[in-house]
Enzyme design. Structure first.
Site, PDB file in Angstrom:
ATOM      1  N   MET A  17     -19.277 -13.972 -20.133  1.00  0.00           N
ATOM      2  CA  MET A  17     -19.786 -12.598 -20.287  1.00  0.00           C
ATOM      3  C   MET A  17     -20.889 -12.354 -19.265  1.00  0.00           C
ATOM      4  O   MET A  17     -21.948 -12.999 -19.305  1.00  0.00           O
ATOM      5  CB  MET A  17     -20.309 -12.359 -21.704  1.00  0.00           C
ATOM      6  CG  MET A  17     -19.191 -12.177 -22.727  1.00  0.00           C
ATOM      7  SD  MET A  17     -19.809 -11.791 -24.385  1.00  0.00           S
ATOM      8  CE  MET A  17     -20.286 -13.418 -24.964  1.00  0.00           C
ATOM      9  N   CYS A 101     -11.206  -8.416 -15.477  1.00  0.00           N
ATOM     10  CA  CYS A 101     -12.319  -7.466 -15.463  1.00  0.00           C
ATOM     11  C   CYS A 101     -11.808  -6.052 -15.154  1.00  0.00           C
ATOM     12  O   CYS A 101     -11.179  -5.825 -14.115  1.00  0.00           O
ATOM     13  CB  CYS A 101     -13.368  -7.873 -14.426  1.00  0.00           C
ATOM     14  SG  CYS A 101     -14.733  -6.708 -14.403  1.00  0.00           S
ATOM     15  N   GLY A 226     -16.212 -13.689 -27.751  1.00  0.00           N
ATOM     16  CA  GLY A 226     -17.142 -12.983 -26.884  1.00  0.00           C
ATOM     17  C   GLY A 226     -18.205 -12.265 -27.694  1.00  0.00           C
ATOM     18  O   GLY A 226     -19.222 -12.833 -28.080  1.00  0.00           O
ATOM     19  N   ARG A 227     -17.936 -10.998 -28.011  1.00  0.00           N
ATOM     20  CA  ARG A 227     -18.980 -10.148 -28.601  1.00  0.00           C
ATOM     21  C   ARG A 227     -19.502 -10.669 -29.937  1.00  0.00           C
ATOM     22  O   ARG A 227     -20.666 -10.445 -30.266  1.00  0.00           O
ATOM     23  CB  ARG A 227     -18.438  -8.718 -28.736  1.00  0.00           C
ATOM     24  CG  ARG A 227     -18.280  -8.027 -27.377  1.00  0.00           C
ATOM     25  CD  ARG A 227     -17.416  -6.801 -27.469  1.00  0.00           C
ATOM     26  NE  ARG A 227     -16.042  -7.126 -27.825  1.00  0.00           N
ATOM     27  CZ  ARG A 227     -15.118  -6.239 -28.101  1.00  0.00           C
ATOM     28  NH1 ARG A 227     -15.410  -4.955 -28.072  1.00  0.00           N
ATOM     29  NH2 ARG A 227     -13.884  -6.617 -28.387  1.00  0.00           N
TER      30      ARG A 227
END
Ligand SMILES: Cc1cc2nc3c(=O)[nH]c(=O)nc-3n(C[C@H](O)[C@H](O)[C@H](O)COP(=O)(O)O)c2cc1C
Length: 319
Positions: A17, A101, A226-227
């Protein structure tokens, strides 16, 4: 689990990230049980130009291993030179190529998820990197396609495997979707059924229950978070515990404050006080999201003048 010849202790990976997975956050997630951590994506052009900011983003400590360094770029030769340089200078455990991306600044130059529009270029870049990096795994992280009318999974996965890629991480949104809608996990299953190399499922995992569901629904070999790790590096401990049938308690308010202090300290050690003061503010916001009176604490932390005031606010929050 194994990627190429690299043994990884558990199947719970920290996602790359940008602006987040620097030394401090990677180390914290590793300590909480992440099986492997990744650098933020780094520009292949930046590496071969020996841009000091880019090279600094690649540095890591032995305590973080195993670690993957992720690169992006649009030219096979530049990508292969950059991969060679990274291996030579830093000796990471694997090289990961970014084909995911969706940010226009990156895709308009043909890098990141733009490669999903041109599988021949994707082949060329991948082959060039694998050719240079012979002694360690080269992996790929990708989205499902450029838009919903041009899904490239599983075809792209089959091509990448034939070229010698050691594992594929799939975030099954399209580039056009960015982070909207939902990740279509059925595409992870399709990919898994089409290749023999490990498939790492990614997208919308927020809890150990989601993780179990992804393993069951897709048959993937590992998952990438990830988040859900933002402000919650404990998720890796929870995932490992859950797999072992151990019930995890959520972090206490004191755990949260102590993690804020440690994160700040690691950032200072790595980047110095000035940069650390700026970088830590977003992490504070994530850590204290569920905290009683989070809004007013966040306001005072975010508007604090510097390290001393931040430390004082954290100290007074302790019970
Ligand atoms: C702040 C942020 C920065 C990201 N930077 C990268 C990156 O550098 N390289 C990459 O492959 N993906 C990057 N991603 C995408 C994540 O790795 C991941 O694929 C995505 O967030 C979906 O997983 P999640 O639902 O678990 O968050 C980024 C995501 C976020 C939120």
């Amino acid at each position: 689990m194994v990627i190429g010849k690299l043994k990884i202790e558990n199947p719970f990976f920290l996602a790359p990230m940008a602006g987040v997975t620097d030394y401090a956050f990677r180390l914290i997630c590793k300590e909480q049980g992440a099986g492997i951590v990744y650098s933020e994506f780094v520009s292949a052009h930046g590496i071969i130009r020996e841009n000091s900011k880019t090279l600094n983003m690649i540095q890591f400590s032995e305590a973080e291993r195993p670690i993957g360094i992720q690169i992006f770029g649009d030219e096979p030769e530049v990508m292969s030179k950059a991969a060679k340089e990274i291996v030579h200078r830093f000796d990471p455990d694997l090289i990961d190529i970014n084909y995911g991306c969706p940010v226009p600044k990156i895709t308009k130059k043909g890098a990141g998820s733009a490669a999903l529009k041109d599988l021949c270029l994707m082949d060329e870049i991948t082959a060039a990197v694998i050719e240079t990096v012979k002694d360690r795994p080269v992996t790929v992280k990708m989205r499902a396609g450029w838009d919903k009318n041009s899904i490239v999974i599983p075809e792209a996965g089959v091509r990448l495997e034939a070229l010698g890629v050691s594992a594929i991480t799939l975030h099954p949104r399209t580039a056009n979707q960015k982070y909207t809608g939902f990740a279509d996990w059925s595409l992870i299953k399709e990919l898994k059924n089409s290749v023999k190399i490990p498939v790492i499922g990614n997208g919308d995992i927020r809890s150990p229950n989601d993780a179990t569901r992804m393993f069951e629904e897709t048959g993937c070999d590992a998952i990438m978070i990830g988040r859900a790790a933002l402000g919650n590096p404990w998720i890796f401990k929870q995932l490992n515990n859950d797999r072992d049938g151990i019930v995890s308690l959520p972090p206490s308010p004191n755990d949260l404050i102590e993690m804020c202090e440690r994160h700040l300290q690691l950032l200072i050690e790595d980047k110095g006080e000035y940069i650390a003061t700026n970088l830590i503010r977003k992490h504070f916001g994530w850590y204290i999201k569920g905290f009683p009176s989070a809004a007013s604490i966040r306001k005072s932390l975010v508007s604090s003048s510097g390290i001393d005031e931040m430390r004082e606010i954290l100290f007074t929050m302790k019970s």
